[in-house]
Design a protein around this motif. Structure first.
Motif, PDB file in Angstrom:
ATOM      1  N   ILE A   1      74.932  23.991  93.648  1.00  0.00           N
ATOM      2  CA  ILE A   1      73.565  24.187  94.110  1.00  0.00           C
ATOM      3  C   ILE A   1      72.654  23.009  93.814  1.00  0.00           C
ATOM      4  O   ILE A   1      71.656  22.819  94.514  1.00  0.00           O
ATOM      5  CB  ILE A   1      72.953  25.487  93.550  1.00  0.00           C
ATOM      6  CG1 ILE A   1      73.009  25.526  92.027  1.00  0.00           C
ATOM      7  CG2 ILE A   1      73.636  26.700  94.134  1.00  0.00           C
ATOM      8  CD1 ILE A   1      72.309  26.732  91.437  1.00  0.00           C
TER       9      ILE A   1
ATOM     10  N   TYR B   1      69.883  19.186  96.347  1.00  0.00           N
ATOM     11  CA  TYR B   1      69.992  20.645  96.334  1.00  0.00           C
ATOM     12  C   TYR B   1      70.716  21.129  97.582  1.00  0.00           C
ATOM     13  O   TYR B   1      70.602  20.529  98.657  1.00  0.00           O
ATOM     14  CB  TYR B   1      68.597  21.286  96.287  1.00  0.00           C
ATOM     15  CG  TYR B   1      67.774  20.835  95.108  1.00  0.00           C
ATOM     16  CD1 TYR B   1      66.949  19.719  95.197  1.00  0.00           C
ATOM     17  CD2 TYR B   1      67.840  21.506  93.894  1.00  0.00           C
ATOM     18  CE1 TYR B   1      66.207  19.282  94.119  1.00  0.00           C
ATOM     19  CE2 TYR B   1      67.099  21.084  92.806  1.00  0.00           C
ATOM     20  CZ  TYR B   1      66.286  19.964  92.919  1.00  0.00           C
ATOM     21  OH  TYR B   1      65.558  19.532  91.842  1.00  0.00           O
TER      22      TYR B   1
ATOM     23  N   SER C   1      70.214  26.335 100.663  1.00  0.00           N
ATOM     24  CA  SER C   1      69.783  27.700 100.364  1.00  0.00           C
ATOM     25  C   SER C   1      68.790  27.782  99.203  1.00  0.00           C
ATOM     26  O   SER C   1      68.105  28.793  99.053  1.00  0.00           O
ATOM     27  CB  SER C   1      70.994  28.583 100.076  1.00  0.00           C
ATOM     28  OG  SER C   1      71.708  28.099  98.964  1.00  0.00           O
ATOM     29  N   VAL C   2      68.699  26.721  98.383  1.00  0.00           N
ATOM     30  CA  VAL C   2      67.771  26.752  97.254  1.00  0.00           C
ATOM     31  C   VAL C   2      66.702  25.672  97.367  1.00  0.00           C
ATOM     32  O   VAL C   2      65.775  25.631  96.548  1.00  0.00           O
ATOM     33  CB  VAL C   2      68.498  26.618  95.900  1.00  0.00           C
ATOM     34  CG1 VAL C   2      69.609  27.646  95.787  1.00  0.00           C
ATOM     35  CG2 VAL C   2      69.033  25.211  95.676  1.00  0.00           C
TER      36      VAL C   2
ATOM     37  N   ARG D   1      62.910  25.994  96.408  1.00  0.00           N
ATOM     38  CA  ARG D   1      62.742  27.121  95.492  1.00  0.00           C
ATOM     39  C   ARG D   1      63.223  26.775  94.082  1.00  0.00           C
ATOM     40  O   ARG D   1      62.697  27.303  93.098  1.00  0.00           O
ATOM     41  CB  ARG D   1      63.519  28.352  95.982  1.00  0.00           C
ATOM     42  CG  ARG D   1      63.093  28.861  97.343  1.00  0.00           C
ATOM     43  CD  ARG D   1      63.752  30.201  97.662  1.00  0.00           C
ATOM     44  NE  ARG D   1      65.212  30.126  97.703  1.00  0.00           N
ATOM     45  CZ  ARG D   1      66.023  30.842  96.911  1.00  0.00           C
ATOM     46  NH1 ARG D   1      65.524  31.668  96.016  1.00  0.00           N
ATOM     47  NH2 ARG D   1      67.351  30.712  97.029  1.00  0.00           N
ATOM     48  N   PHE D   2      64.229  25.929  93.982  1.00  0.00           N
ATOM     49  CA  PHE D   2      64.809  25.559  92.703  1.00  0.00           C
ATOM     50  C   PHE D   2      64.467  24.102  92.406  1.00  0.00           C
ATOM     51  O   PHE D   2      64.402  23.273  93.324  1.00  0.00           O
ATOM     52  CB  PHE D   2      66.324  25.699  92.713  1.00  0.00           C
ATOM     53  CG  PHE D   2      66.849  27.109  92.747  1.00  0.00           C
ATOM     54  CD1 PHE D   2      66.027  28.192  93.023  1.00  0.00           C
ATOM     55  CD2 PHE D   2      68.188  27.346  92.491  1.00  0.00           C
ATOM     56  CE1 PHE D   2      66.520  29.484  93.056  1.00  0.00           C
ATOM     57  CE2 PHE D   2      68.705  28.633  92.512  1.00  0.00           C
ATOM     58  CZ  PHE D   2      67.875  29.697  92.808  1.00  0.00           C
TER      59      PHE D   2
ATOM     60  N   MET E   1      63.881  28.195  88.705  1.00  0.00           N
ATOM     61  CA  MET E   1      64.165  28.953  89.913  1.00  0.00           C
ATOM     62  C   MET E   1      62.971  29.850  90.233  1.00  0.00           C
ATOM     63  O   MET E   1      62.464  30.549  89.353  1.00  0.00           O
ATOM     64  CB  MET E   1      65.415  29.803  89.717  1.00  0.00           C
ATOM     65  CG  MET E   1      66.613  29.002  89.232  1.00  0.00           C
ATOM     66  SD  MET E   1      68.116  29.999  89.105  1.00  0.00           S
ATOM     67  CE  MET E   1      67.665  31.128  87.796  1.00  0.00           C
TER      68      MET E   1
ATOM     69  N   LEU F   1      63.045  34.135  93.775  1.00  0.00           N
ATOM     70  CA  LEU F   1      64.432  34.589  93.688  1.00  0.00           C
ATOM     71  C   LEU F   1      64.667  35.792  94.596  1.00  0.00           C
ATOM     72  O   LEU F   1      63.785  36.633  94.785  1.00  0.00           O
ATOM     73  CB  LEU F   1      64.779  34.935  92.244  1.00  0.00           C
ATOM     74  CG  LEU F   1      64.925  33.712  91.327  1.00  0.00           C
ATOM     75  CD1 LEU F   1      64.853  34.124  89.856  1.00  0.00           C
ATOM     76  CD2 LEU F   1      66.241  33.001  91.606  1.00  0.00           C
TER      77      LEU F   1
ATOM     78  N   ASP G   1      70.652  35.264  95.065  1.00  0.00           N
ATOM     79  CA  ASP G   1      70.720  34.315  93.955  1.00  0.00           C
ATOM     80  C   ASP G   1      71.444  34.891  92.744  1.00  0.00           C
ATOM     81  O   ASP G   1      71.639  34.191  91.747  1.00  0.00           O
ATOM     82  CB  ASP G   1      69.314  33.886  93.545  1.00  0.00           C
ATOM     83  CG  ASP G   1      68.581  33.136  94.639  1.00  0.00           C
ATOM     84  OD1 ASP G   1      67.387  33.427  94.881  1.00  0.00           O
ATOM     85  OD2 ASP G   1      69.209  32.251  95.270  1.00  0.00           O
TER      86      ASP G   1
END
Length: 116
Positions: free
Chosen positions: A49, A61, A64-65, A68-69, A84, A87, A91
């Motif tokens: 990730i 990254y 998918s993240v 957000r991350f 993170m 969520l 996740d």
């Protein structure tokens, strides 16, 4: 060889946030250039990730993240973090940090469960 210990997992509601930590032992920049984060959901393969450079802090990254991350590092404390947010149930999984972003060189993992 660097040893890694993950922590910070837990149960969080959808939309919530969590910060994971990866403690590095016997860490040197001579041999460990990057630290990756992987996760493994129940019944699924381990997924990469993020991967952060221990030199300049630049990180990549998985889509998918993205946004957000956020992975960050503190070389003085021999720590890498994964912050993170937003969520969702997807996740959920065991999160691992990995030396040189190599999935074969991880710690024992920390469980993250996103559930209402």
């Amino acid at each position: 060889q660097v040893q890694l210990v993950e922590s910070g997992g837990g149960v969080v509601q959808p939309g919530g946030s969590l910060r994971l930590s990866c403690d590095l032992f016997d860490f040197t920049l001579d041999s460990t250039y990057t630290i990756g984060w992987f996760r493994q959901a129940p019944g699924k393969e381990r997924e990469a990730i993020s991967c952060i450079s221990m030199l300049d802090g630049s990180a990549t990254y998985v889509d998918s993240v993205e946004g957000r991350f956020k992975s960050s590092k503190d070389n003085a404390k021999n720590k890498v973090y994964l912050e993170m947010s937003s969520l969702n149930n997807g996740d959920t999984g065991v999160y691992y940090c990995a030396a040189n972003c190599n999935p074969a060189l991880t710690g024992q993992g920390t469980q993250v469960t996103v559930s209402s």
